[in-house]
Design an enzyme around this catalytic site. Structure first.
Site, PDB file in Angstrom:
ATOM      1  N   HIS A  81      40.335  33.541  43.948  1.00 51.41           N
ATOM      2  CA  HIS A  81      40.314  35.000  44.007  1.00 51.41           C
ATOM      3  C   HIS A  81      41.266  35.511  45.081  1.00 51.41           C
ATOM      4  O   HIS A  81      41.944  36.532  44.895  1.00 51.41           O
ATOM      5  CB  HIS A  81      38.881  35.457  44.287  1.00 51.41           C
ATOM      6  CG  HIS A  81      38.735  36.934  44.433  1.00 51.41           C
ATOM      7  ND1 HIS A  81      38.340  37.520  45.609  1.00 51.41           N
ATOM      8  CD2 HIS A  81      38.944  37.954  43.562  1.00 51.41           C
ATOM      9  CE1 HIS A  81      38.294  38.834  45.466  1.00 51.41           C
ATOM     10  NE2 HIS A  81      38.665  39.118  44.237  1.00 51.41           N
ATOM     11  N   GLU A 125      44.665  35.481  43.646  1.00 50.98           N
ATOM     12  CA  GLU A 125      44.845  36.597  42.711  1.00 50.98           C
ATOM     13  C   GLU A 125      45.313  37.849  43.449  1.00 50.98           C
ATOM     14  O   GLU A 125      46.223  38.549  43.012  1.00 50.98           O
ATOM     15  CB  GLU A 125      43.541  36.863  41.967  1.00 50.98           C
ATOM     16  CG  GLU A 125      43.566  38.076  41.062  1.00 50.98           C
ATOM     17  CD  GLU A 125      42.311  38.919  41.140  1.00 50.98           C
ATOM     18  OE1 GLU A 125      42.403  40.107  41.498  1.00 50.98           O
ATOM     19  OE2 GLU A 125      41.226  38.376  40.843  1.00 50.98           O
ATOM     20  N   GLU A 152      35.843  43.726  50.354  1.00 45.85           N
ATOM     21  CA  GLU A 152      35.385  43.671  48.962  1.00 45.85           C
ATOM     22  C   GLU A 152      34.061  42.916  48.860  1.00 45.85           C
ATOM     23  O   GLU A 152      33.131  43.325  48.151  1.00 45.85           O
ATOM     24  CB  GLU A 152      36.443  43.001  48.091  1.00 45.85           C
ATOM     25  CG  GLU A 152      36.077  42.935  46.613  1.00 45.85           C
ATOM     26  CD  GLU A 152      37.135  42.227  45.780  1.00 45.85           C
ATOM     27  OE1 GLU A 152      36.960  42.166  44.541  1.00 45.85           O
ATOM     28  OE2 GLU A 152      38.127  41.727  46.346  1.00 45.85           O
TER      29      GLU A 152
END
Length: 448
Positions: free
Chosen positions: A68, A71, A148
């Site tokens: 992630h 990404e 996040e």
């Protein structure tokens, strides 16, 4: 199109006339790059996705969240484009671009007008092949990802979902969190993420899918140009990476009960058991079971828990599946004082489903709901693009709408009951977040 079309890795070219007069084509380049398109008549936009079959389950312990993390970093600039240049490329034409990291794959995608598709193919190819992973950007994005994760940790339903996966899958990689944790992200190094990037973003790993207004031959040429510009040597022959083994994996339950105490108004509770893999021939049956049991406002869960008793606002079932395993779960958010009653109803309703199955009326309603939802979803090129990606990466076959509806129509009430019996016999895990009296949940050990 009659039946599903197989997608063997050693077949270089394939063309299929699919439902709705769409045309599905697939090209496997000598380098191993796979390119699939679905041309939809009358479409004026297209969605493009660049996929690699690496997700959170492929990470080594101690590096959770690195997929992630990567990404995020691929949006931060290449030798020819800054992060702002990438953003402006899409904003200037009214396009949308984003990415998603899942447990078994990562996808970078964009939706644009038909005239802007060549730009989208080029820009995403540049991002995916030529990211700088700049040290300064790396540290900046570390902070973004920690925020996040903190945002997700503030959502009790997200927390309960993560804990349920851990409880059901135990030490199996599918139980690992996609985003990692603040600790693992804090410990991540630029070299570690760079090595992950170079090991998994190669020609033989890459799948490109486009749906909507697309000419396949122009798409293939555009992808080749973009990859050659990135200094990928497409003259070196290579086989596409093998798909993950589709045989079911024996899952050893991690925990029967996980409770996270939070001073919030509701108790968020999830009940779950191991489900079925993506390639299981019973997947249409699972879709019908899930729809009838907890997939809509006419489902048993919604009617019994919300409509008849007013015990919860949100209550539903769900059934994510992966290459070698799956999960079947039930969720409810309710007052802590009603938690025991809600859990009892959910478990007793599923036990009743396993005992008596569903009625013919429920079957027809579930098949109708799924059929309509499938048809409506395919009005969106995003859904068609994603269908191509999952077909190539996980399923190894392409089924159009007509084939999907045919499979749903073959499901019987006996099929649903037999699957419910199978699921009900599996070890039960419970995850709950809120002001929870653990003794209320401790005695709930099985569905029966």
């Amino acid at each position: 199109m009659n039946g599903a079309v197989q997608l063997p890795l050693d077949l270089a070219d394939l063309s299929v006339a699919a439902s709705g007069d769409s045309l599905v084509r697939r090209t496997v380049l000598p380098s191993g790059v796979r390119i699939l398109s679905e041309r939809v008549p009358g479409a004026r936009s297209a969605t493009v996705g660049y996929w690699v079959a690496v997700g959170s389950r492929d990470e080594a312990p101690g590096t959770f969240g690195s997929t992630h993390f990567l990404e995020h970093l691929l949006f931060k600039g290449t030798p020819t484009r800054s992060a702002l240049d990438i953003a402006v490329s899409f904003d200037a034409v009214g396009g949308e671009h984003n990415a998603m990291t899942a447990k078994e794959y990562t996808c970078y995608y964009a939706r644009v007008q038909d005239r802007d598709l060549p730009m989208a193919v080029e820009v995403i190819a540049d991002m995916l092949t030529s990211s700088l992973l700049d040290e300064e950007e790396f540290e900046t994005e570390r902070g973004v990802i920690v925020e996040e994760l903190a945002m997700a940790d503030d959502d009790p339903s997200d927390v309960a979902s993560e804990r349920l996966f851990e409880a059901v899958f135990g030490t199996h990689p599918l139980g690992w969190p996609i985003g990692g944790s603040a600790e693992t992200i804090g410990a991540a190094t630029r070299d570690g993420v760079w090595n992950h990037y170079r090991a998994n973003y190669r020609a033989q790993d890459l799948v490109v899918t486009v749906a909507g207004a697309v000419d396949h031959d122009e798409l293939v040429a555009g992808v080749e140009r973009a990859l050659v510009a990135a200094k990928w040597d497409l003259s070196i022959e290579g086989d596409p990476v093998e798909r993950r083994a589709a045989t079911g994996t024996l899952i050893e339950r991690g925990s029967p009960l996980v409770v996270v105490q939070r001073p919030i108004e509701q108790a968020n509770v999830l009940l779950g058991v191991g489900g079925i893999p993506s390639t299981d021939p019973r997947r249409s049956t699972m879709a019908v079971l899930n729809s009838a049991f907890g997939g809509g406002m006419s489902s048993r869960l919604f009617q019994e828990v919300r409509e008849k008793r007013g015990l919860a606002y949100s209550v539903y079932s769900f059934s994510p599946s992966y290459s070698d395993a799956g999960l079947f779960g039930i969720y409810a958010g309710c007052s802590p004082a009603k938690l025991e009653q809600v859990c009892d109803i959910m478990l007793s309703e599923f036990a009743l489903l396993a005992k008596d199955g569903i009625t013919e009326d429920e079957l027809a309603r579930a098949v109708g709901q799924l059929s309509g939802a499938s048809a409506l979803a395919l009005e969106d090129s995003d859904t068609r693009m994603s269908r191509l990606g999952r077909s190539e990466i996980t399923l190894g076959e392409f089924a159009d709408l007509d084939e999907s509806l045919r499979r749903l129509a073959l499901v019987t009430v006996d099929d649903v009951r037999e699957l419910a019996v199978d699921l009900a016999a599996r070890p039960l895990s419970i995850a709950a977040v809120g002001t929870i009296d653990e003794s209320v949940l401790a005695g709930l050990s099985t569905i029966n």
